[in-house]
Write an enzyme that holds these catalytic residues in place. Sequence first.
Site, PDB file in Angstrom:
ATOM      1  N   ILE A 103       0.829  -1.226   0.000  1.00 31.76           N
ATOM      2  CA  ILE A 103       0.000   0.000   0.000  1.00 31.76           C
ATOM      3  C   ILE A 103       0.853   1.261   0.000  1.00 31.76           C
ATOM      4  CG2 ILE A 103      -0.305   0.313   2.515  1.00 31.76           C
ATOM      5  CD1 ILE A 103      -3.338   0.726   1.843  1.00 31.76           C
ATOM      6  N   ASP A 107       0.802  -0.339   9.551  1.00 30.09           N
ATOM      7  CA  ASP A 107       1.058   0.906  10.298  1.00 30.09           C
ATOM      8  C   ASP A 107       2.556   1.217  10.260  1.00 30.09           C
ATOM      9  OD1 ASP A 107       0.136   1.927  13.718  1.00 30.09           O
ATOM     10  OD2 ASP A 107       0.657   3.064  11.916  1.00 30.09           O
TER      11      ASP A 107
HETATM   12  N1  APR Z   1       0.569  -3.149   2.212  1.00 32.97           N
HETATM   13  C1  APR Z   1      -0.673  -3.656   2.204  1.00 32.97           C
HETATM   14  N2  APR Z   1      -1.165  -4.467   3.155  1.00 32.97           N
HETATM   15  C2  APR Z   1      -0.331  -4.786   4.167  1.00 32.97           C
HETATM   16  C3  APR Z   1       0.989  -4.296   4.256  1.00 32.97           C
HETATM   17  C4  APR Z   1       1.423  -3.445   3.212  1.00 32.97           C
HETATM   18  N3  APR Z   1       2.662  -2.913   3.208  1.00 32.97           N
HETATM   19  N4  APR Z   1       1.547  -4.802   5.393  1.00 32.97           N
HETATM   20  C5  APR Z   1       0.625  -5.582   5.961  1.00 32.97           C
HETATM   21  N5  APR Z   1      -0.505  -5.584   5.239  1.00 32.97           N
HETATM   22  C6  APR Z   1      -1.761  -6.295   5.476  1.00 32.97           C
HETATM   23  C7  APR Z   1      -1.672  -7.500   6.374  1.00 32.97           C
HETATM   24  O1  APR Z   1      -1.322  -8.645   5.591  1.00 32.97           O
HETATM   25  C8  APR Z   1      -3.106  -7.578   6.863  1.00 32.97           C
HETATM   26  O2  APR Z   1      -3.880  -8.315   5.930  1.00 32.97           O
HETATM   27  O3  APR Z   1      -2.602  -5.388   6.180  1.00 32.97           O
HETATM   28  C9  APR Z   1      -3.593  -6.129   6.868  1.00 32.97           C
HETATM   29  C10 APR Z   1      -3.763  -5.536   8.260  1.00 32.97           C
HETATM   30  O4  APR Z   1      -2.767  -6.077   9.103  1.00 32.97           O
HETATM   31  P1  APR Z   1      -2.086  -5.181  10.306  1.00 32.97           P
HETATM   32  O5  APR Z   1      -1.156  -4.220   9.718  1.00 32.97           O
HETATM   33  O6  APR Z   1      -1.563  -6.139  11.299  1.00 32.97           O
HETATM   34  O7  APR Z   1      -3.286  -4.337  10.923  1.00 32.97           O
HETATM   35  P2  APR Z   1      -4.423  -4.801  11.950  1.00 32.97           P
HETATM   36  O8  APR Z   1      -4.735  -6.235  11.862  1.00 32.97           O
HETATM   37  O9  APR Z   1      -5.532  -3.832  11.730  1.00 32.97           O
HETATM   38  O10 APR Z   1      -3.749  -4.549  13.377  1.00 32.97           O
HETATM   39  C11 APR Z   1      -3.488  -3.212  13.741  1.00 32.97           C
HETATM   40  O11 APR Z   1      -1.221  -3.731  14.225  1.00 32.97           O
HETATM   41  O12 APR Z   1       0.566  -2.747  13.244  1.00 32.97           O
HETATM   42  C12 APR Z   1      -0.222  -2.726  14.369  1.00 32.97           C
HETATM   43  O13 APR Z   1      -0.149  -0.433  15.087  1.00 32.97           O
HETATM   44  C13 APR Z   1      -0.971  -1.441  14.477  1.00 32.97           C
HETATM   45  O14 APR Z   1      -1.711  -1.920  16.675  1.00 32.97           O
HETATM   46  C14 APR Z   1      -2.122  -1.863  15.318  1.00 32.97           C
HETATM   47  C15 APR Z   1      -2.421  -3.256  14.810  1.00 32.97           C
END
Ligand code: APR
Length: 334
Positions: free
Chosen positions: A10, A33
Site C-alpha cells: 500500500i 502501520d
Molecule cells: N501493504 C498492504 N497491506 C499490508 C501491508 C502493506 N505494506 N503490510 C501488511 N498488510 C496487510 C496485512 O497482511 C493484513 O492483511 O494489512 C492487513 C492488516 O494487518 P495489520 O497491519 O496487522 O493491521 P491490523 O490487523 O488492523 O492490526 C493493527 O497492528 O501494526 C499494528 O499499530 C498497528 O496496533 C495496530 C495493529
Amino acid sequence: MPLRIVRNDITKMKVDAIVNAANKTLLGGGGVDGAIHKAAGMRLLAECMTLGGCDTGKAKITKGYKLPCRYVIHTVGPVYVDGTHGEKELLESCYRESLMLAKENACESVAFPLISSGVYGYPKDQALKVAIDVISDFLLKNDMTVYLVVFDRAAFNIGEKLFSDIAEYIDDKYVSDHIDSRVERMRRAEGNRTFARPLAAKCEECCAAPFGDDLDAILSEIDESFSQMLLRKIDEKGMTDAECYKKANIDRKLFSKIRSDVNYKPSKPTAIAFAISLELTLSETAELLKKAGFALSHSNKFDIIIEYFISRGNYNVFEINEALFAFDQCLLGA
Ligand code: APR
C-alpha cells in the site's frame, strides 16, 4: 472500475489517500502501520502526535509526506474476539468513516488495506467481505475509485467445499492445452475450409438463401447489438442503468459509451460483469457475449469458473472473486 482488488504494498499506491490500519495512539506500530510510517518519514509521526489519538471505528486524516499519496487516513480497527463483541459493526465503521473523510477532502482515489485482518486477528475472508460490502455500498452512491490492497493470498480463504467443487468442475470442462490430437487438428482445419468458402456460395447447412444477391436482405435483418440487448435486459430486470453498471462494477463513463454507441464492442470481462450484474442465465449470458463477439470457452479457466457460478445461479461477486483469485485468474471488477 470503481472497486479494484489489487495485490501490492500500500505504501507504493499512487492514489489521493491511503488508509492506515492504526492503533488508538496513532503513534505507529507494526504491520501496515509500521510500513506507512517508515515510508512517510518522521513528519507523519509528528503530525499524528497532534491528533490526540483515535477511537476504534473512527478515522483521522494527515498529509502523506514522503508517500506517493496526498493524504493518509488513519483508522483503528476492532480487535477480533469471537465475532459477538460488535467487531463487524466497528469494522464497517472504519471503512465508512474513512470513505467519508476521503470524500470530504475531495479524494478521487483511495487505497485500503484489509483492516484488522493482521495483528487484530479478524478472519481474512470475513474481513474481506465486510470491506467489499461497505465499499460497494458507498460506490453505489458516490463516484470514487477505491483500491482494496490485498497483501497476501491467504486473504482469500475460500471454503474447502467450494474450492474442491470448482476444481472438479474445471477438470471436467477444461480442454487442456496438450489435447491436440490428429482428429482435433483435422476438425480445426475443416472448420477453416468452411469459413474460407466464397461468400457467394450456397450454404445448405445453415441457411437456404444463397449469400450472393440477398446480402442486403440479410444485412437488413441484422441482429440486436450488444448495447441494445444490454439496455433491453436492464429494462426487463426493472433495474436502473446506474444500479446495473455499479453492480457490475463498471464506471459511469464506460457505461455512457456503451449506451450512446449502438455498435460499441466491450471487452469480454466487461460483458461478463454485466451478465453477472443482470443475473442472466447461461444461455442469456452466451447470447449477450455473442453480441460482443465472444463465447464462454472451455479452454479458459476464468470462463469455466464464471460458467460454474452462473449454472448454479450464484451471482455473488465476492464468492466469484474468491474463486477466481484462488485459481490465479483476474477478478471481476479488478
Ligand atoms: N501493504 C498492504 N497491506 C499490508 C501491508 C502493506 N505494506 N503490510 C501488511 N498488510 C496487510 C496485512 O497482511 C493484513 O492483511 O494489512 C492487513 C492488516 O494487518 P495489520 O497491519 O496487522 O493491521 P491490523 O490487523 O488492523 O492490526 C493493527 O497492528 O501494526 C499494528 O499499530 C498497528 O496496533 C495496530 C495493529
